[in-house]
Design an enzyme around this catalytic site. Structure first.
Site, short mmCIF file in Angstrom:
data_model
loop_
_atom_site.label_atom_id
_atom_site.label_comp_id
_atom_site.label_asym_id
_atom_site.label_seq_id
_atom_site.Cartn_x
_atom_site.Cartn_y
_atom_site.Cartn_z
N GLU A 1 -17.15 34.66 -30.69
CA GLU A 1 -16.27 35.65 -30.06
C GLU A 1 -15.14 36.08 -31.00
O GLU A 1 -14.73 37.24 -31.00
CB GLU A 1 -15.71 35.13 -28.73
CG GLU A 1 -14.85 33.89 -28.82
CD GLU A 1 -15.60 32.57 -28.87
OE1 GLU A 1 -14.94 31.54 -28.65
OE2 GLU A 1 -16.82 32.53 -29.11
N HIS B 1 -15.83 31.13 -34.64
CA HIS B 1 -16.66 31.15 -33.44
C HIS B 1 -17.15 32.58 -33.22
O HIS B 1 -16.54 33.54 -33.68
CB HIS B 1 -15.86 30.68 -32.23
CG HIS B 1 -15.60 29.21 -32.24
ND1 HIS B 1 -16.46 28.31 -31.68
CD2 HIS B 1 -14.57 28.49 -32.75
CE1 HIS B 1 -15.98 27.09 -31.83
NE2 HIS B 1 -14.83 27.16 -32.48
#
Length: 63
Positions: free
Chosen positions: A55, A53
């Site tokens: 982040e 992902h």
């Protein structure tokens, strides 16, 4: 850089990633002492890795 500039950078990363068809439109930045030290985009679909992902990618780069 101001907070708005950091958000613009994250949005730009997300838009560029989506245009390349490399993943969903998610981008992230990690900022330390007013400087971007990590960036990331969603790569879950291209890597088949659920941990990629945006982040998480940004944190990995910052580390």
């Amino acid at each position: 850089m101001a907070k708005q500039e950091w958000m613009r950078k994250a949005k730009k990363l997300a838009n560029e990633n989506e245009k390349k068809h490399q993943g969903a439109p998610f981008g992230a930045v990690v900022v330390k002492d007013g400087i971007i030290i990590g960036t990331g985009v969603n790569e879950v679909l291209t890597t088949n890795d659920p941990t990629t992902h945006a982040e998480i990618q940004a944190v990995r780069e910052a580390c």
